[in-house]
Design an enzyme around this catalytic site. Structure first.
Site: not given
Ligand code: NAD
Length: 416
Positions: A105-107
């Site tokens: 994931a990444k934000g």
């Protein structure tokens, strides 16, 4: 970046090459090229003068097949959804490669932290956390620091999440302060991992550390520690840089003195014991180890031919474009790919999550020993795979990771 291609183009091209090499069909490519879930949120903030400002944030969960999603949170003015998608995909491969039970994931939030007062940074962090609350949690998605965020950011995220739940949830983020359930050894883990694989790569080429020189781009959480650990192992660090410029000393920099200068001035620029240099020129300095530890796409078609490093160890995610990769491979440069080289961070994040979930803490030496074992095991896996199939280390690492994720997809089957 000197090219119009985005990090997502680069990530998809790497995946496409791996899918072809592994003999999977177009359906598997589509499945692995597309994030499982993407959330874009508005972050409204009241300025001190009473007016309202609207920021935009993203959280992309690329894959959830091998476990909860895991990946950093980036605060940068350059963040966009495609960049976050690419970084989330690379996280999936990284977690599979070092065999931690996560998807990627990444934000990202579109802000420039140095321009914000800590009070505003806290408000941005808390509102963003509250907006993505339904999709994060120790069993769902576990954020960690990345560019522009740090252990304080993680403490605010953990506090916001815990307040909403009504009890303290230590496992919701990693990279927390040690006083708040963070793991000993997490802050230096990515840099330590970079130094471990750099050492392994030197050994493979028969180069003693004290015969090697290093150039490190980026002097943040990853680059600074990498420079320090390399210098401690005997490597001569001849140049380092940050977003403001580079410094160079052919006789070797005094890294602790550079660190003290950065603590005082906020940049490597102006360090008395070295010459000023342009960042682009620095990338082309003759050296044994080139460690890009800043942003994506810095080694591209336009400068790859001028790179005079023997080994590139990718501290950053996606620093080398696919076109540059081809040029460097032709020149015989060894590239230790990002999903292997900078995996120390996610390995110790995994240790932190395990410790938080068990409420049982390990000593710093236990963390460091287990980190080294896992980094060296992943290094050996990649070398073995690349030798068996006559592939570059990047292709081997990507294929190995994609194969593990694809296998998990196949055995889980498709619902409904
Ligand atoms: P950071 O914000 O702590 O540091 C980034 C550094 O890069 C700063 O010194 C900044 O001045 C410099 N920089 C930015 N743009 C630059 C440019 N164009 N040229 C030269 N220097 C530039 O970020 P970080 O956590 O050290 O992350 C760096 C890279 O490592 C990113 O690609 C990140 O995704 C990756 N990474 C970080 C971790 C981690 O644990 N922090 C783990 C794995 C990968």
């Amino acid at each position: 970046m000197s090219t119009a291609r985005t990090p997502l183009d680069e990530a998809r091209e790497q995946l496409s090459d791996a899918i072809k090499a592994l003999g999977y069909d177009a359906g598997m490519f589509d499945m692995l090229a597309t994030p499982r879930r993407e959330t874009t949120v508005s972050i409204p903030l009241r300025r001190d003068d009473g007016t309202i400002e609207l920021l935009v944030g993203h959280r992309v969960q690329h894959n959830l097949t091998r476990g909860p999603a895991k990946g950093g949170l980036r605060f940068s003015p350059d963040v966009d959804l495609d960049e976050v998608r690419a970084l989330a995909m690379w996280m999936t491969w990284k977690c599979a490669l070092v065999d931690v039970p996560y998807g990627g994931a990444k934000g990202g939030v579109n802000i420039d932290p140095p321009q914000l007062l800590p009070r505003r940074l806290e408000r941005v962090t808390r509102r963003y956390t509250s907006e993505i609350m339904p999709i994060i949690g120790p069993e769902r998605d576990i954020p960690a620091p990345d560019i522009g965020t740090d252990e304080q950011t993680m403490a605010w995220m953990m506090d916001t999440f815990s307040t909403a739940q009504g009890h303290t949830v230590l496992g919701v983020v990693t990279g927390k302060p040690v006083s708040l359930g963070g793991s000993l050894g997490r802050a230096s883990a990515t840099s330590r991992g970079v130094a471990i694989v750099a050492d392994a790569a030197l050994e493979r080429l028969g180069i003693e550390p004290d015969q090697a020189t290093a150039v490190v781009q980026g002097f943040g959480k990853v680059g600074r520690g990498a420079a320090r650990f390399l210098a401690e192992s005997g490597v001569k660090v001849i140049a380092v840089s940050d977003q403001y410029g580079a410094i160079h000393s052919p006789d070797g920099l005094d890294v602790p003195a550079v660190e003290a200068h950065v603590d005082e001035c906020g940049t490597v620029v102006g360090f008395a014991g070295a010459d000023a240099l342009d960042n682009d020129v620095m990338i082309q300095l003759e050296c044994t180890l080139l460690i890009p530890a800043a942003v994506e796409g810095v080694i591209h078609e336009g400068n790859a031919d001028g790179v005079r490093a023997t080994i590139i160890v990718e501290g950053a995610n996606g620093p080398t474009t696919a076109a540059a990769d081809r040029i460097l491979e032709h020149k015989g440069v060894t590239i230790v790919p990002d999903i292997l080289a900078n995996a120390g961070g996610v390995i110790v994040s995994y240790f932190e999550w395990v410790q938080a979930n068990q409420a049982y803490w390990w000593s710093e030496s236990e963390v460091e020993e287990r980190l080294e074992q896992r980094m060296r095991a992943a290094w050996r896996d990649v070398i073995k795979y690349s030798q068996a199939r006559t592939m570059s280390l990047r292709s081997a690492a990507t294929c190995l990771a994609v194969e593990r994720v694809a296998e998990a997809h196949v055995v889980r089957g498709l619902y409904p």
